[in-house]
Structures are given as C-alpha cells and as structure tokens.
Design a protein around this motif. Structure first.
Motif, PDB file in Angstrom:
ATOM      1  N   ASP A  46       0.816  -1.209   0.000  1.00 10.05           N
ATOM      2  CA  ASP A  46       0.000   0.000   0.000  1.00 10.05           C
ATOM      3  C   ASP A  46       0.854   1.264   0.000  1.00 10.05           C
ATOM      4  OD1 ASP A  46      -2.876  -1.104   0.465  1.00 10.05           O
ATOM      5  OD2 ASP A  46      -1.621  -2.174   1.911  1.00 10.05           O
ATOM      6  N   ALA A  47       2.080   1.143   0.485  1.00  8.10           N
ATOM      7  CA  ALA A  47       3.032   2.249   0.457  1.00  8.10           C
ATOM      8  C   ALA A  47       4.392   1.694   0.061  1.00  8.10           C
ATOM      9  CB  ALA A  47       3.117   2.938   1.812  1.00  8.10           C
ATOM     10  N   VAL A  48       5.109   2.441  -0.761  1.00  7.25           N
ATOM     11  CA  VAL A  48       6.428   2.003  -1.241  1.00  7.25           C
ATOM     12  C   VAL A  48       7.421   3.142  -1.066  1.00  7.25           C
ATOM     13  CG1 VAL A  48       7.782   1.227  -3.221  1.00  7.25           C
ATOM     14  CG2 VAL A  48       5.428   0.410  -2.922  1.00  7.25           C
ATOM     15  N   LEU A  49       8.479   2.893  -0.303  1.00  4.87           N
ATOM     16  CA  LEU A  49       9.601   3.822  -0.194  1.00  4.87           C
ATOM     17  C   LEU A  49      10.765   3.164  -0.917  1.00  4.87           C
ATOM     18  CD1 LEU A  49       7.755   4.319   2.449  1.00  4.87           C
ATOM     19  CD2 LEU A  49       9.718   5.617   3.254  1.00  4.87           C
ATOM     20  N   PHE A  50      11.215   3.788  -2.007  1.00  5.77           N
ATOM     21  CA  PHE A  50      12.113   3.106  -2.935  1.00  5.77           C
ATOM     22  C   PHE A  50      13.388   3.911  -3.179  1.00  5.77           C
ATOM     23  CE2 PHE A  50      13.406   0.943  -6.804  1.00  5.77           C
ATOM     24  CZ  PHE A  50      12.929  -0.355  -6.615  1.00  5.77           C
ATOM     25  N   ASP A  51      14.428   3.185  -3.520  1.00  8.24           N
ATOM     26  CA  ASP A  51      15.744   3.748  -3.788  1.00  8.24           C
ATOM     27  C   ASP A  51      15.684   4.839  -4.863  1.00  8.24           C
ATOM     28  OD1 ASP A  51      18.386   4.246  -4.467  1.00  8.24           O
ATOM     29  OD2 ASP A  51      18.970   2.137  -4.554  1.00  8.24           O
ATOM     30  N   GLY A  52      15.934   6.076  -4.434  1.00  9.58           N
ATOM     31  CA  GLY A  52      15.976   7.186  -5.387  1.00  9.58           C
ATOM     32  C   GLY A  52      17.334   7.854  -5.407  1.00  9.58           C
ATOM     33  N   THR A  53      18.381   7.095  -5.102  1.00  9.11           N
ATOM     34  CA  THR A  53      19.714   7.673  -4.931  1.00  9.11           C
ATOM     35  C   THR A  53      20.162   8.491  -6.140  1.00  9.11           C
ATOM     36  OG1 THR A  53      20.279   5.752  -3.567  1.00  9.11           O
ATOM     37  CG2 THR A  53      22.092   7.170  -4.276  1.00  9.11           C
ATOM     38  N   PHE A  54      20.083   7.874  -7.326  1.00 10.48           N
ATOM     39  CA  PHE A  54      20.584   8.541  -8.530  1.00 10.48           C
ATOM     40  C   PHE A  54      19.518   8.614  -9.615  1.00 10.48           C
ATOM     41  CE2 PHE A  54      24.466   6.515  -6.712  1.00 10.48           C
ATOM     42  CZ  PHE A  54      25.153   7.675  -6.391  1.00 10.48           C
ATOM     43  N   TRP A  55      19.569   9.685 -10.404  1.00  8.40           N
ATOM     44  CA  TRP A  55      18.661   9.827 -11.537  1.00  8.40           C
ATOM     45  C   TRP A  55      19.117   8.972 -12.706  1.00  8.40           C
ATOM     46  CZ3 TRP A  55      13.991  11.115 -12.927  1.00  8.40           C
ATOM     47  CH2 TRP A  55      13.703  11.333 -14.271  1.00  8.40           C
ATOM     48  N   LYS A  56      20.417   8.993 -13.003  1.00  7.59           N
ATOM     49  CA  LYS A  56      20.938   8.197 -14.110  1.00  7.59           C
ATOM     50  C   LYS A  56      22.210   7.471 -13.697  1.00  7.59           C
ATOM     51  CE  LYS A  56      23.270  12.176 -16.238  1.00  7.59           C
ATOM     52  NZ  LYS A  56      23.451  12.921 -17.497  1.00  7.59           N
ATOM     53  N   ASP A  57      22.587   6.485 -14.496  1.00  7.20           N
ATOM     54  CA  ASP A  57      23.663   5.588 -14.119  1.00  7.20           C
ATOM     55  C   ASP A  57      25.012   6.293 -14.025  1.00  7.20           C
ATOM     56  OD1 ASP A  57      24.412   2.882 -13.450  1.00  7.20           O
ATOM     57  OD2 ASP A  57      25.392   2.741 -15.400  1.00  7.20           O
ATOM     58  N   ASP A  58      25.279   7.261 -14.898  1.00  9.89           N
ATOM     59  CA  ASP A  58      26.586   7.919 -14.924  1.00  9.89           C
ATOM     60  C   ASP A  58      26.560   9.284 -14.237  1.00  9.89           C
ATOM     61  OD1 ASP A  58      25.054   9.290 -16.737  1.00  9.89           O
ATOM     62  OD2 ASP A  58      26.540   9.255 -18.359  1.00  9.89           O
ATOM     63  N   GLU A  59      25.637   9.469 -13.322  1.00  9.05           N
ATOM     64  CA  GLU A  59      25.418  10.772 -12.696  1.00  9.05           C
ATOM     65  C   GLU A  59      26.671  11.351 -12.037  1.00  9.05           C
ATOM     66  OE1 GLU A  59      22.535  12.079  -9.075  1.00  9.05           O
ATOM     67  OE2 GLU A  59      21.619  11.090 -10.795  1.00  9.05           O
ATOM     68  N   LEU A  60      27.420  10.532 -11.338  1.00 10.01           N
ATOM     69  CA  LEU A  60      28.575  11.032 -10.601  1.00 10.01           C
ATOM     70  C   LEU A  60      29.737  11.428 -11.501  1.00 10.01           C
ATOM     71  CD1 LEU A  60      28.737   8.705  -7.467  1.00 10.01           C
ATOM     72  CD2 LEU A  60      27.813  11.023  -7.631  1.00 10.01           C
ATOM     73  N   LEU A  61      29.750  10.911 -12.739  1.00 14.36           N
ATOM     74  CA  LEU A  61      30.857  11.215 -13.645  1.00 14.36           C
ATOM     75  C   LEU A  61      30.927  12.706 -13.993  1.00 14.36           C
ATOM     76  CD1 LEU A  61      30.662   8.143 -16.040  1.00 14.36           C
ATOM     77  CD2 LEU A  61      32.438   8.638 -14.351  1.00 14.36           C
ATOM     78  N   ALA A  62      29.789  13.370 -13.927  1.00 19.23           N
ATOM     79  CA  ALA A  62      29.781  14.807 -14.215  1.00 19.23           C
ATOM     80  C   ALA A  62      30.458  15.613 -13.109  1.00 19.23           C
ATOM     81  CB  ALA A  62      28.343  15.291 -14.403  1.00 19.23           C
ATOM     82  N   PHE A  63      30.572  15.021 -11.935  1.00 15.25           N
ATOM     83  CA  PHE A  63      31.161  15.714 -10.794  1.00 15.25           C
ATOM     84  C   PHE A  63      32.564  15.214 -10.467  1.00 15.25           C
ATOM     85  CE2 PHE A  63      26.578  15.709 -10.394  1.00 15.25           C
ATOM     86  CZ  PHE A  63      26.290  17.030 -10.100  1.00 15.25           C
ATOM     87  N   ARG A  64      32.821  13.936 -10.801  1.00 15.37           N
ATOM     88  CA  ARG A  64      34.109  13.350 -10.448  1.00 15.37           C
ATOM     89  C   ARG A  64      34.539  12.359 -11.516  1.00 15.37           C
ATOM     90  NH1 ARG A  64      32.660  11.455  -5.974  1.00 15.37           N
ATOM     91  NH2 ARG A  64      32.705   9.205  -6.315  1.00 15.37           N
ATOM     92  N   PRO A  65      35.450  12.715 -12.392  1.00 19.42           N
ATOM     93  CA  PRO A  65      35.901  11.787 -13.437  1.00 19.42           C
ATOM     94  C   PRO A  65      36.397  10.473 -12.824  1.00 19.42           C
ATOM     95  CG  PRO A  65      36.732  13.998 -13.854  1.00 19.42           C
ATOM     96  CD  PRO A  65      36.116  14.031 -12.490  1.00 19.42           C
ATOM     97  N   GLY A  66      35.970   9.361 -13.432  1.00 17.17           N
ATOM     98  CA  GLY A  66      36.365   8.054 -12.941  1.00 17.17           C
ATOM     99  C   GLY A  66      35.488   7.513 -11.829  1.00 17.17           C
ATOM    100  N   ALA A  67      34.462   8.264 -11.446  1.00 17.08           N
ATOM    101  CA  ALA A  67      33.572   7.812 -10.366  1.00 17.08           C
ATOM    102  C   ALA A  67      32.807   6.562 -10.783  1.00 17.08           C
ATOM    103  CB  ALA A  67      32.590   8.926 -10.001  1.00 17.08           C
ATOM    104  N   ALA A  68      32.407   5.770  -9.802  1.00 20.33           N
ATOM    105  CA  ALA A  68      31.631   4.563 -10.072  1.00 20.33           C
ATOM    106  C   ALA A  68      30.240   4.935 -10.590  1.00 20.33           C
ATOM    107  CB  ALA A  68      31.507   3.724  -8.815  1.00 20.33           C
ATOM    108  N   ARG A  69      29.682   4.051 -11.377  1.00 13.45           N
ATOM    109  CA  ARG A  69      28.318   4.238 -11.866  1.00 13.45           C
ATOM    110  C   ARG A  69      27.319   3.797 -10.790  1.00 13.45           C
ATOM    111  NH1 ARG A  69      27.659   5.049 -17.374  1.00 13.45           N
ATOM    112  NH2 ARG A  69      29.643   5.200 -18.499  1.00 13.45           N
TER     113      ARG A  69
END
Length: 246
Positions: A160-183
């Motif tokens: 009836d209620a779902v709280l779900f993983d919303g950590t990242f919008w896209k898979d390569d999100e961190l690469l825009a902030f830190r080159p070589g970052a994990a997906r």
C-alpha cells in the motif's frame, strides 16, 4: 532544503518504534521527532525497540553507535553478511549496552504485537516489507536496490506504500562531478530514469516515495525537468519529517 541521511521509523502504536537503518544523522532526527525521544517513566528510557538494517553501508549503520547509552542490549535485525561486516560496531558496543542480533527471514515474522515483517533478498542488501496485523495493509522499504527481482516486483505490486531507492537519476550521474567515479549500478543503486520510474509509475500503491536521494540527483531541485517527470508519475520525493499512515 537541507536533508538528513535516510532513516525510517515505524510503529504500530506510537509507543514502541523500530528504525529501518540508523543513519549518522540519527541524533538530529531524534531531536526533531518527539515520539523517538527518551521517556523518563520508561524502564528502557527509549521508545526505540530495535533497528533493522538493509545492509552494512556506513550511512545505514553508523547511527547504531549513537544508541550505545541505553540500559538494555540494542536489538538489531540483519542478515549474517551484514552482521559480519559490522563486527567492529559490535565490538565497540560491547563496552556499552551491547547488541542482541536477530536474524531476518523471507517469511513474515512478528516484529511487535501489531506489525509483522519479512526480508526480500537483493544483491548486497535486502528490502523490508511490513504488514499491519489488524488491517493487512503493507509497506515496502527498499533504500538500496541493485536490480529488480521477481520477488521485489511482487512486493511493489502488493504494498500500500512504497519507499524506494531514489539515490541517482541516471547511471553515470557522478561522472559529471568526479571523473572516474563509479556508476550507480556499480554502487548497488538502480537509477530512476531507466530503472525504477516505470515500475513505480504502474504500482497501485497509495503512496510511492523516492528516498535515500543523493545530493547530485536533480529531482531534489524544485522546478527541474526530472522532478516534474517523477511527480507526473504520481511519485513523491522524500523530505525530513514525512509521515505515512497505513
């Protein structure tokens, strides 16, 4: 708007509370939540009856150390893998209240007189489904989700209620902030855009909420295109103090 790290409190009677993960911000969260604060007329001096861990990530377990001063052993529900990974916390707490480790199961088991729960196995983590024993209403809490198993699909459809993983919008999100970052997927987080958005869009749950949101995720920005997509899908974005009644 500032947000503390992800942690959820659940209760069937507002007297005994259970935490899903214990974040490093737990002290601040308790200060902002009167129902979680110590009570002078209680033998245990705290309404927090236990903690359920979804995995051994530091942002899920460090808050256990903040509960070290209670009078009785801290009850912690976790998989064997999570317990082993947190053996250092176990050693620290032995000098204080100690830990009473309890296992989790894929079958529903009683958490309190009014709440039952079960664990849903995922790669490197678990999700937790809670059921109100009186109404049979249920809530799914899944902060770290690496992939969508059949069992998790079913839980999303039947809760009836779902709280779900919303950590990242896209898979390569961190690469825009830190080159070589994990997906995102490498970090055990299914991205929203091409991972969980359609799943939650079609879920019949009354409340669907993204939680555990990283500060790089554009859904946190009011007016962003990504936030609008989430809201059009009928999904809420978690904020400090959000409440859900089943």
């Amino acid at each position: 708007m500032p947000q503390t790290q992800s942690s959820v409190a659940i209760s069937g009677n507002d007297e005994r509370w259970f935490l899903v993960n214990a974040s490093p911000d737990l002290a601040q969260q308790i200060e902002r939540t009167p129902g979680l604060q110590p009570r002078p007329n209680s033998r245990r001096n705290t309404p927090i009856a236990g903690v359920l861990l979804t995995n051994a990530d530091l942002d899920h377990g460090l808050g256990l150390l903040l509960l070290r001063q209670q009078e009785t052993p801290l009850v912690v529900y976790a998989t064997d893998e999570t317990r082993a990974a947190l053996d250092w916390i176990d050693m620290v707490l032995k000098r204080f209240c100690g830990v009473e480790w309890r296992p989790v199961s894929r079958d529903f088991n009683s958490l309190s007189k009014s709440i039952a729960f079960r664990a849903i196995s995922l790669p490197k983590s678990i999700a937790l489904q809670f059921r109100d024993q009186s109404s049979n209403a249920s809530a799914l809490i899944a902060p770290p989700v690496g992939n969508l198993s059949d069992e998790l699909h079913d839980a999303v459809k039947t809760s009836d209620a779902v709280l779900f993983d919303g950590t990242f919008w896209k898979d390569d999100e961190l690469l825009a902030f830190r080159p070589g970052a994990a997906r995102a997927r490498e970090m055990n987080h299914l991205p929203i855009a091409d991972g969980s958005l359609d799943l939650l869009r079609h879920s019949p749950a009354h409340r669907k909420i993204y939680t555990h949101i990283n500060n790089t995720n554009p859904i946190l920005m009011p007016g962003s295109r990504e936030r609008a997509q989430v809201e059009r899908a009928g999904i809420e974005i978690a904020c400090d103090g959000i409440e859900i009644a089943l």
